[in-house]
Every structure is written in C-alpha cells, then in structure tokens.
Design a protein around this motif. Sequence first.
Motif: not given
Length: 387
Positions: A186, A199, A201, A225, A228, A239, A241
């Motif tokens: 992340s 963003r 992963i 992020n 995770i 995940a 945010s």
Amino acid sequence: MRARAAVLAAALLCVPALAPSQAAADPVLPPSGVLYVTNAGSGDVSSLAIGPQATLSPLNTPVSTGGCTPQNTGPGCTPRGIALTPNGATAYVVNSGSSTLAVFRVGVRGALQPHPQLFKTGKEPWGATVAPHGRTLYVTDTADATISAYRIGVDGTPSRFGVFRTTSDSPKQTVLSPDGRFLYLSYANADESEDSPSRPITRYTVLPDGSLGPPQDVAKVGPANYGITMSPDGGLLYATSNVAQNVQGFRVAGDGSLKPVPGSPVTVRDPVGLKVTPDGKHLYIGANFDPGSPPDSGLVGFTIQPDGSLTPAAGSAPETEGTSTVAITPDGRDIFANMQDASRVVAATIGAGGTLKPAPGSPFLTGGKHPLSQSLAVRPAPATIPR
C-alpha cells in the motif's frame, strides 16, 4: 560475489550476533501472550502481558529502540513497524527517523530485552513484515520508494540481500499471502487530499529465494492507503483510504489478481489500519478520529459475508478516538488498538457476532509516548501453551 558481500557487510553496524542457542522460542507465561507497542514519541517499545478478559500489564519498562539519544528525540526516533519471527524469539522494529532496523531478543516471559542490534535500512523505513516460513523480512523504505529484503539467520540476525523498486511514492505497508506466494503493498502520504489521485495496490510474486518479481499494480484505492490486510485463507484482501474515508474489499484469484467484492467500498470515517480475525469472520478497522470530534468508536467492526462483502458487526467498543493500528491474539479472543495522542491501548474481547466487550481497566497506558500506525504486534504463542 565477494565484492557484493563486502558492500552488504559495510551497510550493517558493527554489533555482535545473537547466539544461535538463543534462537528457539521461550515459553510465553502470560495467559494469552504478549502485546508489543512501538512508542514513536519516546523512541521505545512496550511489552505488555495479555491477561484474562484482554487485560494488559507491563512486563518491564519500555526498552529503547536505539534510534534516539538525549540530543536526538522526536522525529529523529520514530519507531513504527514491528514484526516477529513465527517462533516469537526475535522482534524487528524500524526506526523511521534514524533509518535503522532494531533487532530484539525476546526474553523468557516475552518481554523485549534491552540493547537491540542495529542495522542500516533505506531512508525512512515504515513497515516490517516477516514471511510465514520465518526466513525473510521485508521493510518498506518510504522515502526511497523501495522494499528491502533481508534473510533471517538461524539466530534471528537479518542480512539485506535485495532492494526492490515500487511503482509509486511513499510505500507504507506490506502483507504476504498465507502461502507466501505474493506480497501486496500500500501507499500513503500525509499531504494527500481529496484532489490527490487514486493509489495502486502493488503485487509482487515472491520467488523461491525470497526476492521479489517485477511489481504489478492490480487494483486502485483512494488516496492515503495506510492499511492493508488479508484473510487467513488468503482469499480476501481489504485496504483503507484515509482520504476517501472508506474500506475496499477484493477477492484474490489464484494468480494473485484482485477483483472488488460486492458492495465495496464501505464508508468508514478516517480509517487507517485494519485486521481480519483468525477465523476469517470479522474485520476491524482503526479509525483515527480527532480528539474533539463527536463521541464515537475508533475501533469499527464488520462481519465478513461469504462473498467478501461487509456488514456492520453487532457492536464495538465505546469512545476510542485516535486509533490507527489493530492487533488480534492468535486465538481470536482479544483485540487491541492504539490511541495515538493518549499513549494508551484500548483492549476488548471479541464475542458472538463480533461484539466487543471492553477489558476491565481499558484503555491501558503504554508506558511510552505517541504510538503511531503499524505500532502493535502480538507475539505468536507456542501451541503447547494452554488456551
């Protein structure tokens, strides 16, 4: 090869190795194991015994991570991520401000022993993850946009053997699939806002020697992020945010690719870290509510449905503001979250339907100051200890 070995050796600080006889795990005497807390503000780590009903008590005074001196405190210390070997004998803590890795021996009762070994890392390390087999350690070097890989010796001593580029800036947290085949990454930055781009992963294939294959972005999430996590069976990944204020869930395919689960994302105010329970039935999120915001719980629970979608759990702990990290005992009975500004840990037991019952006396002082994201870890308890 000799030249390369010399370069790697020069990168390590000159410190004695741990004795091989110390590599085996010591018995865990506290009933449910030990919780460790990295205290960024005081540059040390707390070792807290986990007792009945998720109560916490200090095993010793917090031990320095070696990243601070009397003349160099605050941002120059900043221990963050912590990870342990599967046998619970060695703990690794990254000092973000001093770009070092502190390696601790774990004592008989589970307390981290003072005077850790120190090793150089990339610039501004943030997170640490040990592979399921215990032979490799991965550290995110957030200012270098790299992941450093270390081989773990039989005595727990790490040696860096590879540095791998990321696909974006400010890598933060890694998580490994339970079978060790894939590593997911992340990204987050404190300056991100609603105008910031999504963003990625990033997925890496873990090669047989522990090195990482080429990075591949397999999903998009909102900015910042910081958290995770994966389900214990490796079938789901979630995940956070912090900017978009939501949590996204993904189904993990056999090749490591990700597909959004139904109903994703779900709204969570200011989410940071998160963790799935060992039985895979519930997900808990540390929400970094500001102290002054309306009373609410900073430890938010969801029930994971068979399709991976999330529905609110039966209940959650009361008024726990400023949390950013979640830790759960291996037996799934107890849960903990750090309170950053209060320098405390909220503790609860997990009941039927995911209901959280606060531990008597919770929240507990850490003994240090200002634990930040990725600041909690529970020592793996040997299977011979009665549960």
